[in-house]
Design a protein around this motif. Structure first.
Motif, PDB file in Angstrom:
ATOM      1  N   ILE A   1      -0.480 -16.923  16.653  1.00  0.00           N
ATOM      2  CA  ILE A   1      -0.794 -18.007  15.713  1.00  0.00           C
ATOM      3  C   ILE A   1      -1.067 -17.324  14.371  1.00  0.00           C
ATOM      4  CG2 ILE A   1      -2.285 -19.984  15.222  1.00  0.00           C
ATOM      5  CD1 ILE A   1      -1.037 -20.207  18.040  1.00  0.00           C
ATOM      6  N   HIS A   2      -0.200 -17.567  13.388  1.00  0.00           N
ATOM      7  CA  HIS A   2      -0.353 -16.923  12.073  1.00  0.00           C
ATOM      8  C   HIS A   2      -1.230 -17.808  11.183  1.00  0.00           C
ATOM      9  CE1 HIS A   2       0.841 -14.120   8.891  1.00  0.00           C
ATOM     10  NE2 HIS A   2       0.910 -15.180   8.100  1.00  0.00           N
ATOM     11  N   ILE A   3      -2.326 -17.226  10.704  1.00  0.00           N
ATOM     12  CA  ILE A   3      -3.344 -17.995   9.990  1.00  0.00           C
ATOM     13  C   ILE A   3      -3.467 -17.457   8.567  1.00  0.00           C
ATOM     14  CG2 ILE A   3      -5.789 -18.612   9.972  1.00  0.00           C
ATOM     15  CD1 ILE A   3      -5.744 -18.420  13.048  1.00  0.00           C
ATOM     16  N   ASP A   4      -3.044 -18.265   7.597  1.00  0.00           N
ATOM     17  CA  ASP A   4      -2.994 -17.848   6.197  1.00  0.00           C
ATOM     18  C   ASP A   4      -4.276 -18.239   5.471  1.00  0.00           C
ATOM     19  OD1 ASP A   4      -0.402 -16.619   5.887  1.00  0.00           O
ATOM     20  OD2 ASP A   4       0.446 -18.593   6.298  1.00  0.00           O
ATOM     21  N   VAL A   5      -5.072 -17.243   5.144  1.00  0.00           N
ATOM     22  CA  VAL A   5      -6.336 -17.484   4.438  1.00  0.00           C
ATOM     23  C   VAL A   5      -6.122 -17.180   2.952  1.00  0.00           C
ATOM     24  CG1 VAL A   5      -8.753 -16.817   4.226  1.00  0.00           C
ATOM     25  CG2 VAL A   5      -7.660 -16.861   6.494  1.00  0.00           C
TER      26      VAL A   5
ATOM     27  N   VAL B   1       7.330  -9.809   9.275  1.00  0.00           N
ATOM     28  CA  VAL B   1       7.893 -10.277   8.007  1.00  0.00           C
ATOM     29  C   VAL B   1       7.498 -11.737   7.814  1.00  0.00           C
ATOM     30  CG1 VAL B   1      10.026 -10.698   6.720  1.00  0.00           C
ATOM     31  CG2 VAL B   1       9.745  -8.595   8.045  1.00  0.00           C
ATOM     32  N   ASP B   2       7.097 -12.068   6.590  1.00  0.00           N
ATOM     33  CA  ASP B   2       6.470 -13.362   6.304  1.00  0.00           C
ATOM     34  C   ASP B   2       7.051 -13.953   5.023  1.00  0.00           C
ATOM     35  OD1 ASP B   2       4.725 -15.472   5.958  1.00  0.00           O
ATOM     36  OD2 ASP B   2       2.918 -14.245   5.847  1.00  0.00           O
ATOM     37  N   GLY B   3       7.696 -15.120   5.183  1.00  0.00           N
ATOM     38  CA  GLY B   3       8.167 -15.853   4.009  1.00  0.00           C
ATOM     39  C   GLY B   3       9.660 -16.106   4.041  1.00  0.00           C
TER      40      GLY B   3
ATOM     41  N   VAL C   1      -4.484 -13.089  11.651  1.00  0.00           N
ATOM     42  CA  VAL C   1      -5.128 -13.612  10.445  1.00  0.00           C
ATOM     43  C   VAL C   1      -4.695 -12.813   9.220  1.00  0.00           C
ATOM     44  CG1 VAL C   1      -7.342 -14.056   9.317  1.00  0.00           C
ATOM     45  CG2 VAL C   1      -7.079 -14.504  11.772  1.00  0.00           C
ATOM     46  N   HIS C   2      -4.003 -13.493   8.320  1.00  0.00           N
ATOM     47  CA  HIS C   2      -3.440 -12.900   7.110  1.00  0.00           C
ATOM     48  C   HIS C   2      -4.357 -13.252   5.941  1.00  0.00           C
ATOM     49  CE1 HIS C   2       0.248 -13.031   4.125  1.00  0.00           C
ATOM     50  NE2 HIS C   2      -0.602 -12.069   3.843  1.00  0.00           N
ATOM     51  N   LEU C   3      -5.135 -12.261   5.515  1.00  0.00           N
ATOM     52  CA  LEU C   3      -6.120 -12.496   4.460  1.00  0.00           C
ATOM     53  C   LEU C   3      -5.495 -12.283   3.080  1.00  0.00           C
ATOM     54  CD1 LEU C   3      -9.302 -10.730   5.904  1.00  0.00           C
ATOM     55  CD2 LEU C   3      -8.700 -13.164   5.993  1.00  0.00           C
ATOM     56  N   MET C   4      -5.267 -13.379   2.370  1.00  0.00           N
ATOM     57  CA  MET C   4      -4.807 -13.299   0.975  1.00  0.00           C
ATOM     58  C   MET C   4      -6.021 -13.572   0.106  1.00  0.00           C
ATOM     59  SD  MET C   4      -1.215 -15.242   1.632  1.00  0.00           S
ATOM     60  CE  MET C   4      -1.812 -15.866   3.193  1.00  0.00           C
ATOM     61  N   ILE C   5      -6.986 -12.661   0.214  1.00  0.00           N
ATOM     62  CA  ILE C   5      -8.250 -12.813  -0.505  1.00  0.00           C
ATOM     63  C   ILE C   5      -8.642 -11.470  -1.113  1.00  0.00           C
ATOM     64  CG2 ILE C   5      -8.994 -14.670   1.039  1.00  0.00           C
ATOM     65  CD1 ILE C   5     -10.912 -12.746   2.416  1.00  0.00           C
TER      66      ILE C   5
END
Ligand code: DX5
Ligand code: ZN
Length: 215
Positions: A32-36, A172-174, A65-69
């Motif tokens: 489960i890919h979780i975009d923060v 790979v994401d996007g 968990v993908h932290l974009m923070i």
């Protein structure tokens, strides 16, 4: 060739997030890919640890968990406690990537690093032995539904060579969909994030199955 499919819940119906997570689990996803997103590192805001805790009971699948923070380091423990299995930080965030990876490992979680499209793979050369996952952004992070940036295929191939025999997953994401997945996997990726490609249709099992079979 077996690849893992990680649907991004960024494109899910947030009003029914628990049910959506269960639906992609039942449909055969792997992670489960979780975009923060924090509205600072990227120009969008999503959710944080409380919501991740709330959806944890809806599935036993790993939370990616993908932290974009930015900063991220101060919050790593909260994401571990919320139920993350893999915690990915951006190489462009914080100042001390090596330390962030040590903190994640110290929390007993898998450590990932993500690179924006303009960031060269050389930034991870000296942390390779601390990594469980490398996430190549094939769009500029912040939004679902963008087009795949072709220049990232070369980066994926180079990172696959850098990984060598190490047990590191290359995600790979996007812009990953039935039309782009083959070139991404041919370049060396083995975990594919798919947000809009999965959630825009009604039959998640058919879409995830088609992505698994597209190779
Ligand atoms: C973008 C996110 C992605 C996004 C992918 O910042 O990291 O995970 O949800 O969406 P699609 O698959 O629609 O490009
Ligand atoms: Zn993501």
């Amino acid at each position: 060739m077996t690849v893992k499919i990680a649907p991004s819940i960024l494109s899910a119906d947030f009003a029914r997030l628990g049910e959506e997570v269960k639906a992609i689990d039942d449909a055969g996803c792997d992670y489960i890919h979780i975009d923060v997103m924090d509205g600072h590192f990227v120009p969008n805001l999503t959710f944080g640890p409380p919501i991740i805790s709330c959806i944890r009971s809806w599935t036993d699948k790993p939370f990616d968990v993908h932290l974009m923070i930015d900063p991220a380091q101060a919050y790593l423990e909260e994401y571990a406690n919320a139920g993350a299995d893999i915690i990915t930080v951006h190489a462009e965030a914080d100042k001390h990537l090596d330390r962030s990876l040590q903190v994640i490992k110290g929390l007993g979680k898998k450590a990932g690093v993500s690179l924006n499209p303009a960031t060269p793979e050389s930034v991870i050369e000296y942390v390779m032995d601390k990594l469980d996952l490398i996430l190549v952004m094939s769009v500029n992070p912040g939004f679902g539904g963008q087009s795949f940036i072709d220049s990232q295929l070369d980066k994926i191939s180079r990172i696959r060579k850098m990984i060598g025999d190490r047990p590191i997953e290359l995600e790979v994401d996007g812009g990953v969909n039935a039309g782009t997945i083959k070139s991404v996997v041919d370049a060396g990726a083995d975990v594919l994030v798919a947000g809009s490609a999965v959630f825009k249709g009604d039959d998640y099992a058919a879409t995830i199955g088609a992505l698994h079979d597209a190779l």
